[in-house]
Scaffold this motif. Structure first.
Motif, PDB file in Angstrom:
ATOM      1  N   ALA A   1     -55.264  31.232   4.120  1.00  0.00           N
ATOM      2  CA  ALA A   1     -55.214  32.508   3.392  1.00  0.00           C
ATOM      3  C   ALA A   1     -55.825  33.617   4.243  1.00  0.00           C
ATOM      4  CB  ALA A   1     -55.944  32.393   2.063  1.00  0.00           C
ATOM      5  N   VAL A   2     -55.333  34.836   4.019  1.00  0.00           N
ATOM      6  CA  VAL A   2     -55.816  35.999   4.760  1.00  0.00           C
ATOM      7  C   VAL A   2     -56.257  37.069   3.775  1.00  0.00           C
ATOM      8  CG1 VAL A   2     -55.219  37.832   6.396  1.00  0.00           C
ATOM      9  CG2 VAL A   2     -54.291  35.525   6.707  1.00  0.00           C
TER      10      VAL A   2
ATOM     11  N   LEU B   1     -57.462  30.764  -5.047  1.00  0.00           N
ATOM     12  CA  LEU B   1     -56.409  31.475  -4.322  1.00  0.00           C
ATOM     13  C   LEU B   1     -55.713  30.454  -3.446  1.00  0.00           C
ATOM     14  CD1 LEU B   1     -55.254  34.381  -3.678  1.00  0.00           C
ATOM     15  CD2 LEU B   1     -56.776  34.346  -1.684  1.00  0.00           C
ATOM     16  N   GLY B   2     -54.390  30.347  -3.587  1.00  0.00           N
ATOM     17  CA  GLY B   2     -53.653  29.282  -2.917  1.00  0.00           C
ATOM     18  C   GLY B   2     -53.566  29.427  -1.412  1.00  0.00           C
ATOM     19  N   ALA B   3     -53.108  28.357  -0.773  1.00  0.00           N
ATOM     20  CA  ALA B   3     -52.937  28.346   0.676  1.00  0.00           C
ATOM     21  C   ALA B   3     -51.897  29.368   1.108  1.00  0.00           C
ATOM     22  CB  ALA B   3     -52.516  26.954   1.134  1.00  0.00           C
ATOM     23  N   GLY B   4     -52.156  30.018   2.236  1.00  0.00           N
ATOM     24  CA  GLY B   4     -51.186  30.936   2.817  1.00  0.00           C
ATOM     25  C   GLY B   4     -51.053  32.274   2.123  1.00  0.00           C
ATOM     26  N   CYS B   5     -51.875  32.546   1.128  1.00  0.00           N
ATOM     27  CA  CYS B   5     -51.811  33.851   0.461  1.00  0.00           C
ATOM     28  C   CYS B   5     -52.305  34.952   1.401  1.00  0.00           C
ATOM     29  CB  CYS B   5     -52.656  33.854  -0.808  1.00  0.00           C
ATOM     30  SG  CYS B   5     -51.967  32.876  -2.157  1.00  0.00           S
ATOM     31  N   ILE B   6     -51.751  36.139   1.230  1.00  0.00           N
ATOM     32  CA  ILE B   6     -52.203  37.318   1.978  1.00  0.00           C
ATOM     33  C   ILE B   6     -52.622  38.370   0.961  1.00  0.00           C
ATOM     34  CG2 ILE B   6     -51.576  39.123   3.613  1.00  0.00           C
ATOM     35  CD1 ILE B   6     -49.512  37.213   4.786  1.00  0.00           C
ATOM     36  N   VAL B   7     -53.869  38.812   1.045  1.00  0.00           N
ATOM     37  CA  VAL B   7     -54.413  39.776   0.086  1.00  0.00           C
ATOM     38  C   VAL B   7     -54.832  41.039   0.836  1.00  0.00           C
ATOM     39  CG1 VAL B   7     -56.037  40.148  -1.795  1.00  0.00           C
ATOM     40  CG2 VAL B   7     -55.268  37.821  -1.267  1.00  0.00           C
ATOM     41  N   HIS B   8     -54.320  42.170   0.400  1.00  0.00           N
ATOM     42  CA  HIS B   8     -54.528  43.447   1.085  1.00  0.00           C
ATOM     43  C   HIS B   8     -55.731  44.200   0.498  1.00  0.00           C
ATOM     44  CE1 HIS B   8     -50.784  43.633   3.605  1.00  0.00           C
ATOM     45  NE2 HIS B   8     -50.536  42.578   2.840  1.00  0.00           N
TER      46      HIS B   8
END
Length: 266
Positions: free
Chosen positions: A38-39, A52-59
């Motif tokens: 995740a980022v 928060l799941g794997a590979g999610c991108i949160v801005h």
């Protein structure tokens, strides 16, 4: 390798997966789980009991896992769950459930939430869903897989939006929307079927043609809506899309259904 910016605050008891990137000024609370890869770009707030799941991108400036926006409930003992590979853009908000409700807000995988969109307490949102800018759903809503809610649209609490439905921009949805329905308007009304969405899902011409005929029979003609739905169920018993809509109409939420403004023009 997981990287955490020096200005970020991550509670020691938070569970952070492998390969996570946590940018400047992020705040992660003690009951938070962040999946692998995740980022979190910057200025992201994750609080309360949430995953928060794997590979999610949160801005930047997204606020996830906050208590429900309800004056009588602080969300004690409740939770937010976000699936894998979901993109959450700037200033999106998602709240935990209510202690007097289901206690859980759940968002699926492979979703895309544009800036300022909002998921309220106790909602269930499917996978492959798109919320455009400032799209908002009230508490206890159920949104099926593959739904698109356009910009500035708002969905009243306790409403259901069926699988593959499309909500037009600046619409106010106060009633349940059938699967693959297309609605628009200040008080949204059914404008037809989401044919584009059906084709994108790969349904063949015959299946879609039968669904169109069933739609016309359900929303026009004599008898009650339930009577007409029962009739098309028998006529198109082998069509999975017709069955999906009939099942949706049978299992109401207690709210009315979005219907066409003029049944004679269905």
């Amino acid at each position: 390798m997981t990287t955490i910016h020096a200005s970020a605050h991550v509670d020691p008891s938070a569970e952070i997966g492998e390969g996570v990137e946590i940018g400047p000024f992020c705040v992660i609370g003690p009951e938070v789980t962040v999946g692998d890869g995740a980022v979190l770009r910057s200025h992201v707030s994750l609080e309360g009991s949430m995953s928060l799941g794997a590979g999610c991108i949160v801005h930047p400036f997204a606020a996830l896992g906050g208590p429900p926006q309800h004056t009588g409930d602080k969300g004690v003992g409740t939770r937010l769950e976000v699936g894998d590979n979901t993109t959450i853009r700037e200033s999106v908000t998602m709240n935990r459930g209510m202690s007097t409700g289901s206690g859980l807000t759940r968002v699926g995988s492979n979703c895309y939430f544009m800036a300022y969109s909002h998921v309220a307490h106790d909602c269930s949102v499917g996978s492959n869903v798109v919320f455009a800018n400032s799209a908002t759903i009230g508490g206890h809503c159920h949104v099926g897989d593959g739904v698109i809610i356009s910009g500035l649209a708002a969905v009243h609490q306790h409403c259901r939006i069926g699988t593959g439905a499309f909500v037009g921009g600046v619409s106010g949805v106060t009633k349940d929307v059938i699967p693959f329905g297309s609605v628009v308007g200040d008080r949204a009304e059914l404008g037809g079927l989401n044919i584009v969405g059906l084709k994108r899902r790969g349904y063949d011409r015959k299946t879609i043609h039968e669904l169109r005929n069933a739609y016309k029979q359900v929303f026009s003609g004599s008898g009650t809506l339930q009577d007409r739905a029962q009739a098309v169920e028998k006529q198109y018993e082998d069509n999975p899309l017709v069955r999906m809509i009939v099942d949706f109409l049978k299992t109401g939420s207690g709210r009315a259904f979005c219907t066409p403004r003029d049944a004679s023009r269905v």
